[in-house]
Write a protein that holds these residues in place. Structure first.
Motif, PDB file in Angstrom:
ATOM      1  N   GLU A  36       0.811  -1.221   0.000  1.00  0.00           N
ATOM      2  CA  GLU A  36       0.000   0.000   0.000  1.00  0.00           C
ATOM      3  C   GLU A  36       0.842   1.268   0.000  1.00  0.00           C
ATOM      4  O   GLU A  36       0.464   2.262  -0.603  1.00  0.00           O
ATOM      5  CB  GLU A  36      -0.932   0.016   1.213  1.00  0.00           C
ATOM      6  N   ILE A  37       1.962   1.251   0.689  1.00  0.00           N
ATOM      7  CA  ILE A  37       2.749   2.474   0.829  1.00  0.00           C
ATOM      8  C   ILE A  37       3.843   2.614  -0.226  1.00  0.00           C
ATOM      9  O   ILE A  37       4.440   3.676  -0.359  1.00  0.00           O
ATOM     10  CB  ILE A  37       3.356   2.595   2.245  1.00  0.00           C
ATOM     11  N   ALA A  38       4.122   1.548  -0.956  1.00  0.00           N
ATOM     12  CA  ALA A  38       5.202   1.592  -1.957  1.00  0.00           C
ATOM     13  C   ALA A  38       4.905   2.669  -2.994  1.00  0.00           C
ATOM     14  O   ALA A  38       3.843   2.683  -3.609  1.00  0.00           O
ATOM     15  CB  ALA A  38       5.353   0.240  -2.637  1.00  0.00           C
ATOM     16  N   ASN A  39       5.852   3.569  -3.169  1.00  0.00           N
ATOM     17  CA  ASN A  39       5.708   4.657  -4.131  1.00  0.00           C
ATOM     18  C   ASN A  39       6.846   4.527  -5.142  1.00  0.00           C
ATOM     19  O   ASN A  39       8.020   4.630  -4.755  1.00  0.00           O
ATOM     20  CB  ASN A  39       5.773   6.002  -3.410  1.00  0.00           C
ATOM     21  N   PRO A  40       6.528   4.318  -6.407  1.00  0.00           N
ATOM     22  CA  PRO A  40       7.594   4.137  -7.391  1.00  0.00           C
ATOM     23  C   PRO A  40       8.533   5.330  -7.498  1.00  0.00           C
ATOM     24  O   PRO A  40       9.697   5.177  -7.861  1.00  0.00           O
ATOM     25  CB  PRO A  40       6.848   3.896  -8.702  1.00  0.00           C
ATOM     26  N   ASN A  41       8.056   6.509  -7.135  1.00  0.00           N
ATOM     27  CA  ASN A  41       8.913   7.700  -7.178  1.00  0.00           C
ATOM     28  C   ASN A  41       9.943   7.737  -6.044  1.00  0.00           C
ATOM     29  O   ASN A  41      10.905   8.498  -6.116  1.00  0.00           O
ATOM     30  CB  ASN A  41       8.061   8.970  -7.128  1.00  0.00           C
ATOM     31  N   ASP A  42       9.721   6.930  -5.018  1.00  0.00           N
ATOM     32  CA  ASP A  42      10.620   6.906  -3.862  1.00  0.00           C
ATOM     33  C   ASP A  42      11.535   5.686  -3.831  1.00  0.00           C
ATOM     34  O   ASP A  42      12.188   5.407  -2.823  1.00  0.00           O
ATOM     35  CB  ASP A  42       9.810   6.955  -2.558  1.00  0.00           C
ATOM     36  N   ILE A 102      15.870   1.882  -1.635  1.00  0.00           N
ATOM     37  CA  ILE A 102      17.090   1.120  -1.903  1.00  0.00           C
ATOM     38  C   ILE A 102      18.243   1.654  -1.051  1.00  0.00           C
ATOM     39  O   ILE A 102      19.021   0.872  -0.487  1.00  0.00           O
ATOM     40  CB  ILE A 102      17.431   1.142  -3.408  1.00  0.00           C
ATOM     41  N   SER A 103      18.345   2.946  -0.940  1.00  0.00           N
ATOM     42  CA  SER A 103      19.391   3.550  -0.115  1.00  0.00           C
ATOM     43  C   SER A 103      19.237   3.134   1.347  1.00  0.00           C
ATOM     44  O   SER A 103      20.213   2.761   2.006  1.00  0.00           O
ATOM     45  CB  SER A 103      19.331   5.072  -0.242  1.00  0.00           C
ATOM     46  N   ILE A 138       8.747  -3.695  -0.222  1.00  0.00           N
ATOM     47  CA  ILE A 138       8.424  -2.352  -0.704  1.00  0.00           C
ATOM     48  C   ILE A 138       9.163  -2.074  -2.012  1.00  0.00           C
ATOM     49  O   ILE A 138       8.582  -1.556  -2.968  1.00  0.00           O
ATOM     50  CB  ILE A 138       8.788  -1.291   0.358  1.00  0.00           C
ATOM     51  N   ILE A 139      10.439  -2.416  -2.051  1.00  0.00           N
ATOM     52  CA  ILE A 139      11.259  -2.179  -3.245  1.00  0.00           C
ATOM     53  C   ILE A 139      10.726  -2.952  -4.443  1.00  0.00           C
ATOM     54  O   ILE A 139      10.633  -2.413  -5.551  1.00  0.00           O
ATOM     55  CB  ILE A 139      12.740  -2.534  -2.959  1.00  0.00           C
ATOM     56  N   ILE A 140      10.361  -4.197  -4.235  1.00  0.00           N
ATOM     57  CA  ILE A 140       9.820  -5.006  -5.335  1.00  0.00           C
ATOM     58  C   ILE A 140       8.515  -4.400  -5.846  1.00  0.00           C
ATOM     59  O   ILE A 140       8.304  -4.292  -7.058  1.00  0.00           O
ATOM     60  CB  ILE A 140       9.638  -6.472  -4.908  1.00  0.00           C
ATOM     61  N   GLN A 141       7.646  -3.973  -4.929  1.00  0.00           N
ATOM     62  CA  GLN A 141       6.386  -3.358  -5.358  1.00  0.00           C
ATOM     63  C   GLN A 141       6.634  -2.056  -6.105  1.00  0.00           C
ATOM     64  O   GLN A 141       6.006  -1.783  -7.127  1.00  0.00           O
ATOM     65  CB  GLN A 141       5.464  -3.114  -4.158  1.00  0.00           C
ATOM     66  N   ASN A 160       6.758   3.322 -14.321  1.00  0.00           N
ATOM     67  CA  ASN A 160       5.863   3.645 -15.436  1.00  0.00           C
ATOM     68  C   ASN A 160       6.453   3.411 -16.815  1.00  0.00           C
ATOM     69  O   ASN A 160       5.771   3.637 -17.815  1.00  0.00           O
ATOM     70  CB  ASN A 160       5.326   5.081 -15.302  1.00  0.00           C
ATOM     71  N   THR A 161       7.695   2.959 -16.891  1.00  0.00           N
ATOM     72  CA  THR A 161       8.249   2.590 -18.197  1.00  0.00           C
ATOM     73  C   THR A 161       9.000   1.273 -18.068  1.00  0.00           C
ATOM     74  O   THR A 161       9.498   0.916 -16.988  1.00  0.00           O
ATOM     75  CB  THR A 161       9.235   3.659 -18.737  1.00  0.00           C
TER      76      THR A 161
END
Length: 87
Positions: A34-40, A45-46, A63-66, A72-73
């Protein structure tokens, strides 16, 4: 050999939510998804590289996998697949 089944712990979720300033509500059934944000994803990872706690790493990887899945590409998806494959 198949890995041992495990789940993220409440302690790891609570600590990550605080460390990464993420929403955290006990009613969230699939918190990591639910909280995974692709922009973050770079932030996740850091943080993965900075933590030594195995429970946190387990939850962070979910979270990273999600976040990778939600890129988006195809180019970004492949980039992050290559980044996370070794870890």
């Amino acid at each position: 050999m198949e890995p041992t089944f495990r789940c993220g712990t409440r302690k790891a979720i609570d600590e990550l939510a605080e460390e990464l300033i993420l929403p955290n509500d006990l009613t969230m059934q699939d918190w990591a998804y639910e909280i995974a944000n692709p922009n973050d994803i770079d932030k996740y990872i850091s943080h993965y590289g900075l933590t030594t706690d195995d429970d946190k790493k387990f939850v962070l990887m979910k979270i990273i996998i999600q976040a990778t899945e939600e890129q988006n590409t195809e180019e970004l998806f492949q980039k992050y697949c290559r980044t996370i494959k070794p870890i």
